[in-house]
Design a protein around this motif. Structure first.
Motif, short mmCIF file in Angstrom:
data_model
loop_
_atom_site.label_atom_id
_atom_site.label_comp_id
_atom_site.label_asym_id
_atom_site.label_seq_id
_atom_site.Cartn_x
_atom_site.Cartn_y
_atom_site.Cartn_z
N MET A 134 0.83 -1.21 0.00
CA MET A 134 0.00 0.00 0.00
C MET A 134 0.86 1.26 0.00
O MET A 134 0.55 2.25 -0.67
CB MET A 134 -0.94 -0.02 1.21
CG MET A 134 -2.09 -1.01 1.08
SD MET A 134 -3.38 -0.79 2.33
CE MET A 134 -2.60 -1.56 3.75
N GLU A 135 1.97 1.21 0.75
CA GLU A 135 2.85 2.38 0.78
C GLU A 135 3.53 2.60 -0.57
O GLU A 135 3.72 3.74 -1.00
CB GLU A 135 3.89 2.21 1.89
CG GLU A 135 3.32 2.31 3.30
CD GLU A 135 4.32 2.93 4.26
OE1 GLU A 135 5.52 2.91 3.96
OE2 GLU A 135 3.88 3.45 5.30
N VAL A 136 3.91 1.51 -1.23
CA VAL A 136 4.51 1.64 -2.56
C VAL A 136 3.51 2.27 -3.53
O VAL A 136 3.88 3.13 -4.35
CB VAL A 136 4.97 0.26 -3.08
CG1 VAL A 136 5.35 0.33 -4.56
CG2 VAL A 136 6.15 -0.24 -2.26
N MET A 137 2.24 1.88 -3.44
CA MET A 137 1.21 2.48 -4.29
C MET A 137 1.05 3.96 -3.99
O MET A 137 0.89 4.79 -4.90
CB MET A 137 -0.12 1.76 -4.09
CG MET A 137 -0.15 0.35 -4.62
SD MET A 137 -1.74 -0.46 -4.32
CE MET A 137 -1.43 -2.07 -5.05
N LEU A 138 1.10 4.33 -2.72
CA LEU A 138 1.00 5.74 -2.36
C LEU A 138 2.20 6.53 -2.89
O LEU A 138 2.05 7.66 -3.36
CB LEU A 138 0.89 5.89 -0.84
CG LEU A 138 -0.44 5.46 -0.22
CD1 LEU A 138 -0.33 5.41 1.30
CD2 LEU A 138 -1.57 6.38 -0.64
N LEU A 139 3.40 5.92 -2.82
CA LEU A 139 4.59 6.57 -3.37
C LEU A 139 4.45 6.77 -4.87
O LEU A 139 4.86 7.80 -5.42
CB LEU A 139 5.83 5.74 -3.06
CG LEU A 139 6.39 5.83 -1.64
CD1 LEU A 139 7.49 4.80 -1.43
CD2 LEU A 139 6.94 7.24 -1.37
N ALA A 140 3.87 5.77 -5.55
CA ALA A 140 3.64 5.90 -6.99
C ALA A 140 2.68 7.05 -7.27
O ALA A 140 2.89 7.83 -8.22
CB ALA A 140 3.08 4.59 -7.54
N MET A 141 1.64 7.20 -6.45
CA MET A 141 0.70 8.30 -6.63
C MET A 141 1.37 9.65 -6.38
O MET A 141 1.09 10.63 -7.08
CB MET A 141 -0.50 8.12 -5.70
CG MET A 141 -1.41 6.96 -6.08
SD MET A 141 -2.74 6.73 -4.90
CE MET A 141 -3.58 8.30 -5.05
N ILE A 142 2.27 9.71 -5.40
CA ILE A 142 2.98 10.96 -5.13
C ILE A 142 3.86 11.32 -6.32
O ILE A 142 3.90 12.48 -6.77
CB ILE A 142 3.84 10.82 -3.85
CG1 ILE A 142 2.93 10.68 -2.62
CG2 ILE A 142 4.76 12.03 -3.69
CD1 ILE A 142 3.68 10.35 -1.34
#
Length: 285
Positions: A134-142
């Motif tokens: 989930m954190e990797v996905m959030l980093l991708a969104m950032i």
């Protein structure tokens, strides 16, 4: 300054900040439902009178729920901050959003499994790995949001052109307005060339009246501050959750100090970053 031009700019920003996208509302609803499902999964034992020993059996499930609540709350905070600061949009961001929602919907299942099989190392690794995903996905969104922020210059050019309509109204500002208009046209011409556009856009901003420069500078500082806090929150959040799950394998009471230390570290990091950017803003003012 021309009231109609200013109203047009303010109105566009107000709609962008106040309007709540359907995707963001859907994410909020999924987070709320997932949190509720986790709470409803807590099994209340059959009590024969007031028996503290039987009530104590709830401790393990409540501890796992607390860790999962922290996970989903941190995901929601990062997601909400990302949208308020950058307004993440586009097909790529939508795909990552939908994938993130899917992972959030299965997280209550992992929470239930952690409660039913305490001490299972493989399950604990899967739990932490899911949070990491989930954190990797959030980093991708950032990353997508910061990249897309360059493409949003089209709206900034529109705002600047609307504000330029007010400058010729002051005779002394006529030549300055023409110079700024020429800079705006040149910067817009090279908008698709990232390096050239960034340099020309900076020169354009520096040629605008001081109040507009200050407004742009404050916006940049707010975005930089949000970005630094987002990255710090993701790192501290993951370390805190991983440490809490590791402590849970040993003794559930060790989870609470880990969560408290993580919360204190997050507050201290946020305050430190805020002070640093406030100092930078005053120095460059």
């Amino acid at each position: 300054m021309d009231g109609a031009a200013m109203s047009e700019v303010v109105g566009r920003h107000a709609m962008g900040e106040g309007g709540r996208g359907r995707l963001e509302a859907l994410f909020d609803a999924i987070i709320a439902i997932a949190m509720t499902m986790m709470a409803l999964e807590i099994t209340v034992p059959h009590l024969s009178g007031f028996d503290l020993g039987e009530l104590g059996s709830l401790g393990g499930e409540i501890t796992v729920y607390l860790i999962s609540y922290v996970v989903l709350a941190s995901v929601w905070v990062v997601h909400a901050t990302l949208y308020s600061s950058y307004g993440a949009s586009g097909m790529e961001a939508m795909v990552v959003n939908l994938a993130l929602m899917f992972v959030v919907t299965i997280f209550p299942i992992l929470t239930r499994a952690m409660s039913e099989y305490p001490g299972n190392v493989l399950l604990a690794c899967l739990y932490v790995g899911t949070y990491l995903l989930m954190e990797v996905m959030l980093l991708a969104m950032i990353g997508l949001a910061k990249h897309r922020d360059h493409g949003e210059r089209r709206h900034q050019f529109e705002d600047i052109k609307a504000l330029l309509q007010a400058l010729p109204a002051v005779p002394a500002e006529g030549s300055r307005a023409a110079d700024v208009a020429n800079r705006a046209n040149l910067a817009e011409k090279y908008r698709d060339d990232k390096d050239v556009s960034a340099h020309l856009f900076h020169e354009l901003i520096m040629s605008l009246p001081q109040p507009i420069q200050d407004m742009h500078r404050r916006k940049q500082y707010r975005q930089d501050l949000s970005f630094r806090r987002l990255i710090g929150g993701l790192v501290i959040g993951f370390v805190t959750v991983a440490a809490s799950v590791a402590a849970l394998l040993v003794d559930r009471f060790l989870c609470y100090p880990a969560l408290l230390i993580g919360g204190a570290a997050l507050l201290m990091d946020s305050a430190r970053v805020g002070v640093h950017y406030e100092k930078r803003m005053k120095e460059n003012h």
